[in-house]
Design a protein around this motif. Structure first.
Motif, short mmCIF file in Angstrom:
data_model
loop_
_atom_site.label_atom_id
_atom_site.label_comp_id
_atom_site.label_asym_id
_atom_site.label_seq_id
_atom_site.Cartn_x
_atom_site.Cartn_y
_atom_site.Cartn_z
N VAL A 84 0.84 -1.20 0.00
CA VAL A 84 0.00 0.00 0.00
C VAL A 84 0.88 1.25 0.00
O VAL A 84 0.58 2.24 -0.67
N GLY A 85 1.99 1.20 0.75
CA GLY A 85 2.91 2.33 0.78
C GLY A 85 3.48 2.63 -0.59
O GLY A 85 3.62 3.81 -0.97
N ASP A 86 3.79 1.58 -1.36
CA ASP A 86 4.32 1.79 -2.72
C ASP A 86 3.27 2.47 -3.61
O ASP A 86 3.60 3.34 -4.42
N ARG A 87 2.01 2.09 -3.45
CA ARG A 87 0.95 2.70 -4.26
C ARG A 87 0.73 4.16 -3.86
O ARG A 87 0.48 5.01 -4.72
N ILE A 88 0.83 4.43 -2.57
CA ILE A 88 0.69 5.82 -2.11
C ILE A 88 1.84 6.66 -2.63
O ILE A 88 1.65 7.81 -3.07
N GLU A 89 3.06 6.11 -2.61
CA GLU A 89 4.21 6.84 -3.12
C GLU A 89 4.06 7.13 -4.61
O GLU A 89 4.38 8.24 -5.08
N ALA A 90 3.56 6.14 -5.37
CA ALA A 90 3.32 6.36 -6.79
C ALA A 90 2.27 7.44 -7.02
O ALA A 90 2.38 8.26 -7.94
N ARG A 91 1.26 7.46 -6.16
CA ARG A 91 0.23 8.49 -6.28
C ARG A 91 0.78 9.87 -5.98
O ARG A 91 0.44 10.85 -6.65
N ILE A 92 1.66 9.96 -5.00
CA ILE A 92 2.29 11.25 -4.66
C ILE A 92 3.14 11.74 -5.83
O ILE A 92 3.10 12.92 -6.20
N GLU A 93 3.93 10.83 -6.43
CA GLU A 93 4.78 11.21 -7.56
C GLU A 93 3.94 11.66 -8.75
O GLU A 93 4.28 12.65 -9.43
N GLN A 94 2.83 10.96 -9.02
CA GLN A 94 1.97 11.34 -10.13
C GLN A 94 1.32 12.70 -9.87
O GLN A 94 1.22 13.54 -10.77
N LEU A 95 0.92 12.91 -8.62
CA LEU A 95 0.30 14.19 -8.26
C LEU A 95 1.30 15.33 -8.38
O LEU A 95 0.96 16.43 -8.85
N GLU A 96 2.54 15.07 -7.99
CA GLU A 96 3.58 16.09 -8.11
C GLU A 96 3.82 16.44 -9.57
O GLU A 96 3.96 17.62 -9.92
N THR A 121 7.59 9.91 6.40
CA THR A 121 8.18 10.58 5.23
C THR A 121 7.09 11.05 4.27
O THR A 121 7.18 12.14 3.70
N TYR A 122 6.07 10.21 4.08
CA TYR A 122 4.97 10.60 3.20
C TYR A 122 4.28 11.87 3.70
O TYR A 122 3.87 12.71 2.90
N ARG A 123 4.16 11.98 5.00
CA ARG A 123 3.53 13.19 5.56
C ARG A 123 4.35 14.43 5.20
O ARG A 123 3.79 15.47 4.83
N ASP A 124 5.68 14.31 5.31
CA ASP A 124 6.54 15.44 4.93
C ASP A 124 6.44 15.73 3.44
O ASP A 124 6.46 16.91 3.02
N LEU A 125 6.35 14.67 2.63
CA LEU A 125 6.22 14.87 1.18
C LEU A 125 4.93 15.60 0.84
O LEU A 125 4.90 16.44 -0.07
N MET A 126 3.86 15.29 1.56
CA MET A 126 2.59 15.98 1.30
C MET A 126 2.69 17.45 1.65
O MET A 126 2.10 18.30 0.97
N ALA A 127 3.44 17.78 2.71
CA ALA A 127 3.64 19.18 3.06
C ALA A 127 4.42 19.90 1.95
O ALA A 127 4.08 21.03 1.56
N ASN A 128 5.45 19.23 1.43
CA ASN A 128 6.21 19.81 0.31
C ASN A 128 5.36 19.94 -0.94
O ASN A 128 5.49 20.91 -1.70
N LEU A 129 4.47 18.96 -1.14
CA LEU A 129 3.60 18.99 -2.31
C LEU A 129 2.62 20.17 -2.22
O LEU A 129 2.34 20.82 -3.23
N ARG A 130 2.14 20.44 -1.04
CA ARG A 130 1.24 21.58 -0.88
C ARG A 130 1.97 22.90 -1.13
O ARG A 130 1.42 23.82 -1.76
N GLU A 131 3.20 22.98 -0.67
CA GLU A 131 4.00 24.18 -0.93
C GLU A 131 4.25 24.33 -2.43
O GLU A 131 4.22 25.44 -2.98
N ALA A 132 4.50 23.20 -3.11
CA ALA A 132 4.72 23.25 -4.56
C ALA A 132 3.45 23.72 -5.28
O ALA A 132 3.53 24.48 -6.26
N TYR A 133 2.30 23.25 -4.80
CA TYR A 133 1.03 23.68 -5.40
C TYR A 133 0.84 25.18 -5.23
O TYR A 133 0.52 25.89 -6.20
N GLN A 134 1.05 25.67 -4.01
CA GLN A 134 0.87 27.10 -3.75
C GLN A 134 1.87 27.92 -4.56
O GLN A 134 1.52 28.99 -5.08
N SER A 135 3.10 27.42 -4.66
CA SER A 135 4.11 28.13 -5.45
C SER A 135 3.74 28.14 -6.93
O SER A 135 3.90 29.16 -7.62
N SER A 136 3.21 27.01 -7.41
CA SER A 136 2.81 26.93 -8.82
C SER A 136 1.65 27.87 -9.11
O SER A 136 1.63 28.54 -10.15
N VAL A 137 0.70 27.93 -8.19
CA VAL A 137 -0.44 28.84 -8.37
C VAL A 137 0.03 30.29 -8.38
O VAL A 137 -0.41 31.11 -9.20
#
Length: 311
Positions: free
Chosen positions: A144-156, A227-243
């Motif tokens: 399940v962790g591998d699938r979540i990681e793949a989802r994070i990468e795709q979302l990024e 680690t996934y939790r930290d990645l989600m925080a970085n992903l949110r910052e990336a989203y806000q920066s992209s916007v």
């Protein structure tokens, strides 16, 4: 309810549950039951009332280990990841000297996957069955962790390529699920540690040492989701920066267009004034010349802005 006599990994169906009251000369009994079957199982095996109450509750169960006089009660959570949504399903295990009872509300994949393992390992004791069940449950978290990681990468990747408003909802939803899982993984890690360290007479001493490996995997899973939790925080910052960058790009285009039209507006404003004499006013080609000047001025400023990389 399914009753099986397990002897060296070989299953033999048992029709009469009263046979399970007498320890077999070889092997053990595995009873796979639903929560409704506890009405029959409780008086036969002396299951504690508190354990029955935990099985019957519809709320999510916290992983735990309860030690009673004749049996142990273990609760661990199986994980599933279906249609981009995470589900936890409680696996209730009652371990006795010559029997193991699994009680669930929904179907759990590990109970089906355990059968070839029992055959291959020639499992002949109830405590070994419990060990392999816990091992399968913990290993499934890695999948399940591998699938979540793949989802994070795709979302990024999607955010970097083409940011959409829906991406923020996906980030918030996935982050909430990860935080929710972390609250479960902590107690589950601690319970597995108890299976290794605590003196448990119904678990063989040699087998108990193998729970160290499962505990190490549980720790790795907990750290992975951290680690996934930290990645989600970085992903949110990336989203806000992209916007923000996208908004800046739009404002830059609008500013450039406004700047281009400023001199054109000035020219049309001058020639729109009610004076008797304005250069070219009475010339038959005056309007054509003026339009050519305005178009040339507009394209000239556009070319200048592109050369400066302002557009």
């Amino acid at each position: 309810m399914k009753i099986r006599l397990v002897q060296n990994g070989v299953f033999t169906a048992v029709d009469d549950i009263s046979e399970t009251q007498i320890p077999p000369t070889d092997g053990f009994y595995w009873i796979d039951a639903d929560v409704d079957d506890l009405v029959v199982l409780q008086p036969l095996f002396g299951i504690h009332d508190l354990a029955v109450e935990d099985c019957l509750t519809e709320e999510e169960q916290r992983p735990k280990l309860e030690v009673y006089e004749s049996h142990y009660f273990l609760v661990i959570n199986s994980i599933r990841f279906d249609d981009e949504e995470i589900f936890l399903r409680a696996l209730n295990i009652f371990l006795g000297r010559h029997y193991l009872i699994t009680v669930t509300r929904q179907k759990i994949n590990e109970l089906r996957a355990i059968k070839p393992v029992l055959w291959e390992q020639e499992v002949n004791t109830a405590d070994r069955l419990m060990y392999h069940l816990v091992d399968l449950v913990v290993d499934n978290y890695f999948l399940v962790g591998d699938r979540i990681e793949a989802r994070i990468e795709q979302l990024e990747e999607n955010i970097l390529m083409n940011t959409k408003k829906t991406h923020l909802n996906e980030i918030i939803s996935l982050r909430s699920e990860i935080l929710w899982l972390k609250k479960v993984l902590g107690p589950q890690r601690d319970v597995i540690a108890i299976l290794n360290k605590k003196d448990l007479r119904l678990i063989d001493d040699q087998l108990q040492k193998y729970f160290v490996d499962i505990h190490e995997n549980a720790v790795k899973i907990y750290e992975t989701f951290e680690t996934y939790r930290d990645l989600m925080a970085n992903l949110r910052e990336a989203y806000q920066s992209s916007v923000a960058n996208r908004a800046n790009e739009i404002m830059r285009v609008f500013t450039a267009l406004t700047t281009i039209f400023m001199p054109l507006t000035f020219i049309t404003g001058v020639y729109g004034m009610n004076f008797d004499y304005i250069p070219g006013m009475h010339d038959s080609y005056g309007s054509v010349i003026l339009l050519i000047i305005m178009v040339g001025l507009g394209f000239g400023m556009f070319y200048f802005f592109r050369k400066k990389d302002w557009l």
